[in-house]
Write a protein that holds these residues in place. Structure first.
Motif, PDB file in Angstrom:
ATOM      1  N   ILE A 154       0.841  -1.211   0.000  1.00 20.27           N
ATOM      2  CA  ILE A 154       0.000   0.000   0.000  1.00 20.27           C
ATOM      3  C   ILE A 154       0.872   1.257   0.000  1.00 20.27           C
ATOM      4  O   ILE A 154       0.629   2.212  -0.741  1.00 20.27           O
ATOM      5  CB  ILE A 154      -0.948  -0.012   1.224  1.00 20.27           C
ATOM      6  CG1 ILE A 154      -1.968  -1.144   1.080  1.00 20.27           C
ATOM      7  CG2 ILE A 154      -1.654   1.333   1.387  1.00 20.27           C
ATOM      8  CD1 ILE A 154      -2.727  -1.451   2.359  1.00 20.27           C
ATOM      9  N   THR A 155       1.910   1.235   0.835  1.00 16.16           N
ATOM     10  CA  THR A 155       2.798   2.403   0.938  1.00 16.16           C
ATOM     11  C   THR A 155       3.539   2.655  -0.369  1.00 16.16           C
ATOM     12  O   THR A 155       3.664   3.807  -0.820  1.00 16.16           O
ATOM     13  CB  THR A 155       3.802   2.204   2.092  1.00 16.16           C
ATOM     14  OG1 THR A 155       3.081   1.987   3.312  1.00 16.16           O
ATOM     15  CG2 THR A 155       4.708   3.411   2.252  1.00 16.16           C
ATOM     16  N   LEU A 156       4.028   1.592  -0.994  1.00 13.70           N
ATOM     17  CA  LEU A 156       4.752   1.744  -2.265  1.00 13.70           C
ATOM     18  C   LEU A 156       3.858   2.326  -3.350  1.00 13.70           C
ATOM     19  O   LEU A 156       4.273   3.223  -4.100  1.00 13.70           O
ATOM     20  CB  LEU A 156       5.322   0.390  -2.704  1.00 13.70           C
ATOM     21  CG  LEU A 156       6.559  -0.079  -1.928  1.00 13.70           C
ATOM     22  CD1 LEU A 156       6.860  -1.535  -2.244  1.00 13.70           C
ATOM     23  CD2 LEU A 156       7.769   0.784  -2.267  1.00 13.70           C
ATOM     24  N   TYR A 157       2.632   1.859  -3.447  1.00 11.63           N
ATOM     25  CA  TYR A 157       1.713   2.393  -4.457  1.00 11.63           C
ATOM     26  C   TYR A 157       1.472   3.890  -4.237  1.00 11.63           C
ATOM     27  O   TYR A 157       1.457   4.676  -5.188  1.00 11.63           O
ATOM     28  CB  TYR A 157       0.375   1.634  -4.431  1.00 11.63           C
ATOM     29  CG  TYR A 157       0.405   0.320  -5.182  1.00 11.63           C
ATOM     30  CD1 TYR A 157       0.733   0.282  -6.532  1.00 11.63           C
ATOM     31  CD2 TYR A 157       0.089  -0.879  -4.540  1.00 11.63           C
ATOM     32  CE1 TYR A 157       0.757  -0.923  -7.224  1.00 11.63           C
ATOM     33  CE2 TYR A 157       0.114  -2.092  -5.218  1.00 11.63           C
ATOM     34  CZ  TYR A 157       0.453  -2.112  -6.565  1.00 11.63           C
ATOM     35  OH  TYR A 157       0.481  -3.301  -7.254  1.00 11.63           O
ATOM     36  N   LYS A 158       1.292   4.281  -2.973  1.00 10.45           N
ATOM     37  CA  LYS A 158       1.033   5.697  -2.674  1.00 10.45           C
ATOM     38  C   LYS A 158       2.260   6.552  -3.002  1.00 10.45           C
ATOM     39  O   LYS A 158       2.137   7.634  -3.581  1.00 10.45           O
ATOM     40  CB  LYS A 158       0.635   5.865  -1.201  1.00 10.45           C
ATOM     41  CG  LYS A 158      -0.781   5.368  -0.897  1.00 10.45           C
ATOM     42  CD  LYS A 158      -1.234   5.713   0.513  1.00 10.45           C
ATOM     43  CE  LYS A 158      -0.581   4.860   1.561  1.00 10.45           C
ATOM     44  NZ  LYS A 158      -1.240   4.933   2.883  1.00 10.45           N
ATOM     45  N   GLU A 212      14.526  -0.335   1.584  1.00 13.01           N
ATOM     46  CA  GLU A 212      15.495   0.514   0.873  1.00 13.01           C
ATOM     47  C   GLU A 212      14.820   1.298  -0.252  1.00 13.01           C
ATOM     48  O   GLU A 212      15.159   2.454  -0.515  1.00 13.01           O
ATOM     49  CB  GLU A 212      16.636  -0.334   0.301  1.00 13.01           C
ATOM     50  CG  GLU A 212      17.579  -0.918   1.337  1.00 13.01           C
ATOM     51  CD  GLU A 212      17.004  -2.138   2.059  1.00 13.01           C
ATOM     52  OE1 GLU A 212      17.594  -2.556   3.063  1.00 13.01           O
ATOM     53  OE2 GLU A 212      15.954  -2.663   1.607  1.00 13.01           O
ATOM     54  N   PHE A 213      13.830   0.665  -0.902  1.00 14.67           N
ATOM     55  CA  PHE A 213      13.128   1.321  -2.004  1.00 14.67           C
ATOM     56  C   PHE A 213      12.307   2.503  -1.482  1.00 14.67           C
ATOM     57  O   PHE A 213      12.284   3.575  -2.099  1.00 14.67           O
ATOM     58  CB  PHE A 213      12.213   0.321  -2.710  1.00 14.67           C
ATOM     59  CG  PHE A 213      11.609   0.854  -3.979  1.00 14.67           C
ATOM     60  CD1 PHE A 213      12.278   0.732  -5.184  1.00 14.67           C
ATOM     61  CD2 PHE A 213      10.382   1.497  -3.966  1.00 14.67           C
ATOM     62  CE1 PHE A 213      11.729   1.231  -6.357  1.00 14.67           C
ATOM     63  CE2 PHE A 213       9.824   1.997  -5.127  1.00 14.67           C
ATOM     64  CZ  PHE A 213      10.496   1.866  -6.330  1.00 14.67           C
ATOM     65  N   ILE A 214      11.639   2.327  -0.346  1.00 15.07           N
ATOM     66  CA  ILE A 214      10.840   3.404   0.247  1.00 15.07           C
ATOM     67  C   ILE A 214      11.739   4.586   0.619  1.00 15.07           C
ATOM     68  O   ILE A 214      11.396   5.748   0.382  1.00 15.07           O
ATOM     69  CB  ILE A 214      10.057   2.887   1.475  1.00 15.07           C
ATOM     70  CG1 ILE A 214       8.901   1.996   1.003  1.00 15.07           C
ATOM     71  CG2 ILE A 214       9.533   4.042   2.331  1.00 15.07           C
ATOM     72  CD1 ILE A 214       8.214   1.237   2.122  1.00 15.07           C
TER      73      ILE A 214
END
Length: 663
Positions: free
Chosen positions: A121-125, A186-188
């Motif tokens: 959910i966080t990655l999509y946002k 790491e991506f976030i």
């Protein structure tokens, strides 16, 4: 039209040498055409967002947060993008992740029950948010900003729509794989940092990074790695620049201010300057002195022990006396500074404990001067001379300090002109009638812009000039003058009443009269004269100014002269906040116009992370553009148009056979 077949070959031949150099970069007609198309397209993009900050004064936590939240821009964009699809608590959490990804992730990893679902959910946002903020830039510019580890993946996700039928599984597959292989954290962090970078295209610091607050060195560590920045020097910056160049009076002033505000972290921890010699000297000569007027200004959160504050008081007085002596030497050496009224040590009556200041006799509140010889009050004792030499050696040999000061010289200047805005920290010295004040340097009369240009050259020579030369000494003296001289465009007052504030209780002696500039800066005609003096249009340009805090508590407005001049010193420094009522202004100049943001005091970074406590900011729209401002309307746009003209000339040279393609 530059493509005309009538373009003179003689004209081209005059520029042939330059065009041949250009041809090495664009060796064929298609190469030149592609670059023209690319540059022409860039001209039509919206201009990047500029941020203006002033008078940070070492308050690194507030500064860092304002930079991370882009003066509230990120939170406003979250509202715009997600609207009612997210609850307020979810918006707050997303904002905190973008501001402090590493710290917030640590908390979320402990609290979330289904961490893979939370990651998804966080990655999509974050990707959706990043897509919006990157949309005003070329792919090339975004690509250069991408973190190396994830550049390909982020670029794919930014330019592929999740809803596109043919790519839906591809898009979702990337997200799922990032989580599956354990790289979501790491991506976030990478994409949050990218969002911060893209939200501010250009940062302008309108002076005074140093003094009062505890973390000027931390601020400079941030700025030195910032992607796009310019700095206009403030009087506190020039003081540290002079100290790093070896100006002894600047060194004494830096140490006096550091002890006055109990701010030894920057000196000792930040720059590794050993203050033990000063502490030892203070104990030797002032150990029985209560040093009442020299008690440091501290805030409750400092938690200093009483004995530490007592030692700092003694160090404070010791370095102040040395400062007055060193400044006296400069004033006597440079009579054209017209600062003879500041030679106060020689005006002390040591027998009855009084002093004559400007013809008026005052009682001194402190008469303990163990290192002053009444017959030669400006002469340093042997111990004082040895101390200042040791301190100077520490300043000159601090690698971190020298790195930071070189950065200030590289990215900084006395003023800057950027996208029709004139940026400077202090003032343009004016006479009582509002005209530019005439001042003499080396028997040449300067005023307005020419005077400020000359002072900048001297400031640079103070650091880069030949050691031991008379011209270097002259420049070192002048950099001190820029700190406190009556005609300094960085100081802007008739005197710096430091001695009076310490030794005279009668506050009428503390008065410092501001340059007439501060009376006239609400006068639109005078502001237009200043803009014209610096070669800017009087119809659509602004002066952006710092230095003197805006007393909003007393109803003062930061908007002067019908919007021609904007003062953005609103009190980042805690020392100013009781009188300003706020904790700083920032100015935002985006493709829609100018916005002024005022900020409430920042509690702490930890509360921002743990509780999502953002700085409360209120925004005023100063100017709204009828048509969205594009790159073509900016200084960068003017440079791009020149590049296009050069490339068009190169095309003609290719087509007329003056230059051969190199395939």
């Amino acid at each position: 039209m530059i493509f005309s077949s009538d373009t003179s070959i003689d004209t081209l031949e005059e520029d042939l040498r330059y065009l041949k150099l250009l041809a090495s970069k664009y060796p064929t007609i298609p190469d030149a055409c592609t670059e023209i198309i690319n540059l022409q397209a860039i001209l039509n993009l919206p201009k990047g967002t500029e941020h203006f900050l002033s008078d940070i004064h070492g308050e690194y936590e507030s500064f860092s947060h304002v930079l991370r939240n882009a003066s509230g821009v990120i939170k406003r964009k979250i509202n715009d993008i997600f609207g009612n699809s997210l609850r307020e608590c979810e918006k707050k959490e997303l904002a905190t992740i973008i501001y402090y990804p590493e710290q917030k992730l640590e908390i979320s990893l402990k609290e979330e029950e289904d961490i893979e679902d939370w990651y998804k959910i966080t990655l999509y946002k974050l990707i959706e948010f990043c897509r919006i903020v990157s949309s005003k830039y070329t792919r090339s510019k975004v690509r250069k900003a991408l973190p190396a580890d994830f550049s390909y993946i982020i670029e794919e996700l930014l330019h592929e729509q999740q809803s596109t039928f043919n790519k839906q599984e591809y898009y979702n597959g990337i997200i799922e794989t990032i989580i599956k292989i354990g790289r979501a954290k790491e991506f976030i962090i990478a994409i949050s940092n990218l969002i911060q970078r893209l939200t501010i295209d250009r940062l302008h610091i309108i002076g005074d990074i140093f003094d009062r607050g505890p973390g000027a060195h931390i601020i400079l560590d941030t700025l030195i790695h910032y992607h796009s920045i310019d700095i206009q020097w403030g009087n506190h910056d020039i003081l540290w620049m002079g100290a790093a160049a070896g100006c002894e009076s600047c060194i004494a002033n830096v140490l006096r201010i550091s002890t006055r505000y109990a701010n030894l972290d920057t000196i000792e921890d930040g720059y590794g300057i050993n203050l033990l010699p000063l502490a030892t000297f203070a104990l030797d000569f002032y150990n029985d002195d209560p040093c009442k007027s020299f008690k440091p200004k501290v805030f409750p959160e400092n938690n200093y022990r009483e004995k530490d504050l007592t030692l700092m008081s003694r160090m404070h007085k010791a370095i102040s006396i040395i400062q007055f002596k060193l400044e006296g030497e400069i004033i006597k050496r440079r009579p054209h500074y017209e600062m003879q009224s500041r030679l106060l040590l020689s005006k002390i009556n040591f027998e009855n404990g009084t002093i004559n200041v400007d013809g008026k006799v005052y009682k001194l509140n402190d008469t303990n001067f163990p290192t002053i010889d009444p017959k030669d009050p400006y002469k340093l004792t042997q111990d004082e001379r040895e101390l200042i030499e040791r301190l100077k050696s520490s300043f000159l040999n601090s690698d971190k300090l020298q790195e930071h000061i070189r950065f200030l010289y590289t990215k900084g200047s006395m003023y800057s002109k950027y996208n029709s805005n004139l940026l400077y920290h202090g003032c343009v010295s004016l006479s009582e009638d509002g005209s530019f004040k005439k001042m003499k340097i080396d028997n040449i009369v300067y005023s307005g812009k020419s005077y400020i240009d000359r002072t900048e050259r001297l400031a640079r020579e103070a650091y880069f000039g030949k050691a031991g030369s008379e011209s270097k000494l002259y420049a070192l003296d002048h950099i001190w003058y820029l700190w406190c001289g009556c005609n300094s465009p960085l100081f802007g007052k008739d005197k710096m009443a430091t001695f009076e504030r310490y030794f005279i209780d009668d506050k009428t002696s503390h008065k410092e009269i501001k340059n007439p500039y501060y009376k006239y800066r609400d006068d639109e005609t005078v502001c237009n004269n200043i803009l014209s003096e610096f070669g800017l249009s009087t119809t659509d340009s602004h002066i952006i100014n710092g230095h003197v805090p805006v007393k909003t508590k007393q109803g003062e407005s930061p908007i002067k002269a019908n919007g021609k001049l904007l003062v953005i010193d609103g009190g980042f420094s805690k020392a100013y906040q009781p009188e300003t009522g706020i904790a700083g202004f920032t100015l935002i100049y985006n493709s829609y116009g100018l916005l002024l943001a005022s900020h409430a005091p920042f509690e702490s970074t930890q509360k921002a992370i743990d509780e999502g406590k953002d700085i409360i900011s209120s925004t005023i729209v100063l100017e709204k553009s009828t048509n969205r401002i594009r790159v073509i309307d900016t200084d960068v746009g003017a440079e791009i148009k020149d590049q296009i003209k050069d490339l068009e000339l190169l095309l003609i040279a290719y087509r007329k056979g003056l230059i051969k393609e190199q395939r």
